[in-house]
Design a protein around this motif. Sequence first.
Motif, PDB file in Angstrom:
ATOM      1  N   GLU A 262      19.071  -3.083   5.401  1.00 32.84           N
ATOM      2  CA  GLU A 262      18.006  -2.114   5.119  1.00 32.84           C
ATOM      3  C   GLU A 262      17.064  -1.986   6.309  1.00 32.84           C
ATOM      4  O   GLU A 262      16.679  -0.860   6.690  1.00 32.84           O
ATOM      5  CB  GLU A 262      17.238  -2.570   3.886  1.00 32.84           C
ATOM      6  CG  GLU A 262      16.170  -1.581   3.434  1.00 32.84           C
ATOM      7  CD  GLU A 262      15.446  -2.013   2.195  1.00 32.84           C
ATOM      8  OE1 GLU A 262      14.471  -1.357   1.813  1.00 32.84           O
ATOM      9  OE2 GLU A 262      15.866  -3.051   1.595  1.00 32.84           O
ATOM     10  N   GLU A 265      18.772  -0.026   9.112  1.00 35.03           N
ATOM     11  CA  GLU A 265      18.805   1.414   8.858  1.00 35.03           C
ATOM     12  C   GLU A 265      17.453   2.064   9.169  1.00 35.03           C
ATOM     13  O   GLU A 265      17.380   3.179   9.733  1.00 35.03           O
ATOM     14  CB  GLU A 265      19.204   1.675   7.400  1.00 35.03           C
ATOM     15  CG  GLU A 265      20.677   1.387   7.132  1.00 35.03           C
ATOM     16  CD  GLU A 265      21.043   1.579   5.671  1.00 35.03           C
ATOM     17  OE1 GLU A 265      20.109   1.762   4.850  1.00 35.03           O
ATOM     18  OE2 GLU A 265      22.250   1.534   5.342  1.00 35.03           O
ATOM     19  N   LYS A 266      16.344   1.365   8.752  1.00 35.28           N
ATOM     20  CA  LYS A 266      15.005   1.897   9.064  1.00 35.28           C
ATOM     21  C   LYS A 266      14.795   1.939  10.569  1.00 35.28           C
ATOM     22  O   LYS A 266      14.248   2.922  11.101  1.00 35.28           O
ATOM     23  CB  LYS A 266      13.935   1.020   8.421  1.00 35.28           C
ATOM     24  CG  LYS A 266      13.865   1.157   6.918  1.00 35.28           C
ATOM     25  CD  LYS A 266      12.762   0.273   6.337  1.00 35.28           C
ATOM     26  CE  LYS A 266      12.660   0.429   4.823  1.00 35.28           C
ATOM     27  NZ  LYS A 266      11.583  -0.441   4.273  1.00 35.28           N
ATOM     28  N   GLU A 267      15.207   0.861  11.266  1.00 40.55           N
ATOM     29  CA  GLU A 267      15.043   0.814  12.723  1.00 40.55           C
ATOM     30  C   GLU A 267      15.878   1.901  13.391  1.00 40.55           C
ATOM     31  O   GLU A 267      15.433   2.543  14.367  1.00 40.55           O
ATOM     32  CB  GLU A 267      15.419  -0.559  13.257  1.00 40.55           C
ATOM     33  CG  GLU A 267      14.444  -1.664  12.842  1.00 40.55           C
ATOM     34  CD  GLU A 267      14.912  -3.048  13.284  1.00 40.55           C
ATOM     35  OE1 GLU A 267      16.014  -3.142  13.878  1.00 40.55           O
ATOM     36  OE2 GLU A 267      14.211  -4.043  13.027  1.00 40.55           O
ATOM     37  N   MET A 268      17.068   2.142  12.877  1.00 41.85           N
ATOM     38  CA  MET A 268      17.912   3.193  13.447  1.00 41.85           C
ATOM     39  C   MET A 268      17.278   4.571  13.238  1.00 41.85           C
ATOM     40  O   MET A 268      17.325   5.439  14.126  1.00 41.85           O
ATOM     41  CB  MET A 268      19.303   3.147  12.789  1.00 41.85           C
ATOM     42  CG  MET A 268      20.143   1.935  13.189  1.00 41.85           C
ATOM     43  SD  MET A 268      21.697   1.863  12.281  1.00 41.85           S
ATOM     44  CE  MET A 268      22.470   3.379  12.790  1.00 41.85           C
ATOM     45  N   LYS A 269      16.663   4.779  12.058  1.00 40.84           N
ATOM     46  CA  LYS A 269      16.019   6.069  11.772  1.00 40.84           C
ATOM     47  C   LYS A 269      14.843   6.302  12.726  1.00 40.84           C
ATOM     48  O   LYS A 269      14.660   7.414  13.252  1.00 40.84           O
ATOM     49  CB  LYS A 269      15.566   6.076  10.322  1.00 40.84           C
ATOM     50  CG  LYS A 269      14.988   7.415   9.884  1.00 40.84           C
ATOM     51  CD  LYS A 269      14.620   7.373   8.406  1.00 40.84           C
ATOM     52  CE  LYS A 269      14.049   8.709   7.969  1.00 40.84           C
ATOM     53  NZ  LYS A 269      13.674   8.681   6.533  1.00 40.84           N
ATOM     54  N   GLU A 270      14.055   5.230  12.903  1.00 43.84           N
ATOM     55  CA  GLU A 270      12.910   5.330  13.811  1.00 43.84           C
ATOM     56  C   GLU A 270      13.364   5.569  15.237  1.00 43.84           C
ATOM     57  O   GLU A 270      12.774   6.387  15.969  1.00 43.84           O
ATOM     58  CB  GLU A 270      12.083   4.054  13.696  1.00 43.84           C
ATOM     59  CG  GLU A 270      10.877   4.005  14.608  1.00 43.84           C
ATOM     60  CD  GLU A 270       9.832   5.082  14.285  1.00 43.84           C
ATOM     61  OE1 GLU A 270       9.032   5.419  15.158  1.00 43.84           O
ATOM     62  OE2 GLU A 270       9.857   5.619  13.136  1.00 43.84           O
ATOM     63  N   LYS A 272      16.115   7.017  16.243  1.00 39.91           N
ATOM     64  CA  LYS A 272      16.629   8.379  16.373  1.00 39.91           C
ATOM     65  C   LYS A 272      15.470   9.374  16.525  1.00 39.91           C
ATOM     66  O   LYS A 272      15.547  10.333  17.297  1.00 39.91           O
ATOM     67  CB  LYS A 272      17.474   8.747  15.155  1.00 39.91           C
ATOM     68  CG  LYS A 272      18.819   8.062  15.137  1.00 39.91           C
ATOM     69  CD  LYS A 272      19.608   8.460  13.885  1.00 39.91           C
ATOM     70  CE  LYS A 272      20.962   7.802  13.865  1.00 39.91           C
ATOM     71  NZ  LYS A 272      21.753   8.164  12.650  1.00 39.91           N
ATOM     72  N   ARG A 273      14.385   9.144  15.709  1.00 40.62           N
ATOM     73  CA  ARG A 273      13.228  10.034  15.813  1.00 40.62           C
ATOM     74  C   ARG A 273      12.604   9.953  17.200  1.00 40.62           C
ATOM     75  O   ARG A 273      12.299  10.965  17.836  1.00 40.62           O
ATOM     76  CB  ARG A 273      12.192   9.642  14.742  1.00 40.62           C
ATOM     77  CG  ARG A 273      10.979  10.597  14.679  1.00 40.62           C
ATOM     78  CD  ARG A 273       9.970  10.091  13.689  1.00 40.62           C
ATOM     79  NE  ARG A 273       9.401   8.845  14.130  1.00 40.62           N
ATOM     80  CZ  ARG A 273       8.448   8.734  15.069  1.00 40.62           C
ATOM     81  NH1 ARG A 273       7.962   9.807  15.660  1.00 40.62           N
ATOM     82  NH2 ARG A 273       7.976   7.547  15.398  1.00 40.62           N
TER      83      ARG A 273
END
Length: 564
Positions: A262, A265-270, A272-273
């Motif tokens: 989890e 996934e949050k780190e990957m989302k950040e 990517k942004r």
Amino acid sequence: MAEAHLLVFQDEFTCLVCLKTLSDPVSIPCGHSFCMKCLTDCWDQSQECICPQCRRTFTTRPELHINTTAIGPHQSLNYADPGDMECDFCTGKKLRAVNSCLTCLASFCQTHLQPHFEVDTWKDHMLTDPDGNLKEKLCVKHQKRLEIFCTTDEMCICMMCVVSGHEGHKMVTLETKRDEKQKELRVTLSEMRRRLEKRKKKLKETRTAMGQMKISAERKIEENEKSLADLIHCIEDIQRKLNERIREQEKKEVEKAEGVMERLEKEMKELKRRDMELKKLLDTKDHVHFLQTFSSLCVLPDDGDSLSFTLTADFSSEDLREELSCLMKSVEKISQEDIITWTRSGGASVQSHQSANKRTRRGCEAPVFTLQPPESQSREEFLQYFCPLTLDINTVHRWLCLSDGNKEVTHDRTKTKYPNHPERFDCWPQVLCREALTETRRYWEVECTGESLRIGVAYKGMSRKGWSLDCCLGHNDKSWSLFCSNSEYSVCHNNKDTVISAPYSPRIGVYLDWPAGSLSFYSVSHRMTLLHRYNTSFTEPLYPGFLLGCDSSVTICHLTAGDH
């Protein structure tokens, strides 16, 4: 009055000698009636013919004839029934024969037998019980009565044979030969009855032992089933607990992994942004905007510890694997051991070591079941059955010398002086131990030196006197032995030798399982090597013994459970 008449009537048909109803009634001149046999026996035993009732004396023996008028209402003449001997002289319906005459070679009823008591020339005839094989009493060659026994030809002969074919032969009367043979027959009969009693006793013992064996077998099956069921339950419980522990560990690792996933996934989302913002900044044409936002966008966020997480995928344990491997070997060892036969009473044996000495409530030994030891076994397992032995000075041969507290024996021709004793070996250079081994398991070891010697066990009843093989260890049915030399081994029981191929060792171990009927000889060096095992039935206590050749010696070893 009626009762009085009945008594008189009964008296008329009652013999006053045997006090029974008249049988073959005869009347004598004085008017009294008796059974033919009773009166004949009475007169045969006396020198005078006297009436048993009125005591009248007759100067000549009256001729006796059956008196049909004296036959009672419940009597009949003794006519021959099917299977009875018939009188050879009766006409019409024949009477039963009461005697046969070996001189006349005929059978007679009581009436026709009378001339043998009244005619002087017939009184010396030989009478016997009714005999249907009178022809066998005749000489086949001369048809004369067999009267003489020829001991040379071992046959009965007639007087004609004496002069016509047996001249010079040794002869005796039939009576003399019968007396001789009768003595032999009594001896044979006595031996037959003795053997019959032994077999009755053995049959009873075998039936008792078979019953005990069945009870013991059922009990041991129940015990084994319970023990194995407990073991299976224990294994199943261990399996359940191990599975639960693995599942718990799996759950913890999964929860940790899901948390890490989890965060990733949050780190990957950040990331990517931020990647899109940096790319957009990189493409802008506005120099003022680029320089003003560069400082804030160009700094990367903290990497954290999510990348350092490691998932434990292997739940194996070396300690656990080793313990399970040992357990598996123990189970395989039990399953591969041979079941031996319980030969004490003829039954099969499967009892565990713990109940080997168990007895019944009556004090008799219960049938013993045991697992036969494997051919290769650790010495420590035998040492738990170690028994100390001492040589018996009352059995030692005069050529043998005892020493070391009667623990060592040496062949020494100095002829050591020992007092006379009924148990001493007087020819074979042998000695037995004092200890009687029975009803349990025993183990002992000896050190051997010299070119030839025998190690074994024997019943106390083994012969001690003379050069007969009955006195030699292993050469009779009362002893078992192992022969040792520098070149070979052999075992012997009941004079049957079996050669064994094995490397020589000066130390020999002997394991006796008396209840199971097992006697094993081992070569002892860095390991135990089975030389030979006897499976038999021991019926008496056993005494360890030794036979020593020239310049040989045997030392009984002192052992403890810690020896190696």
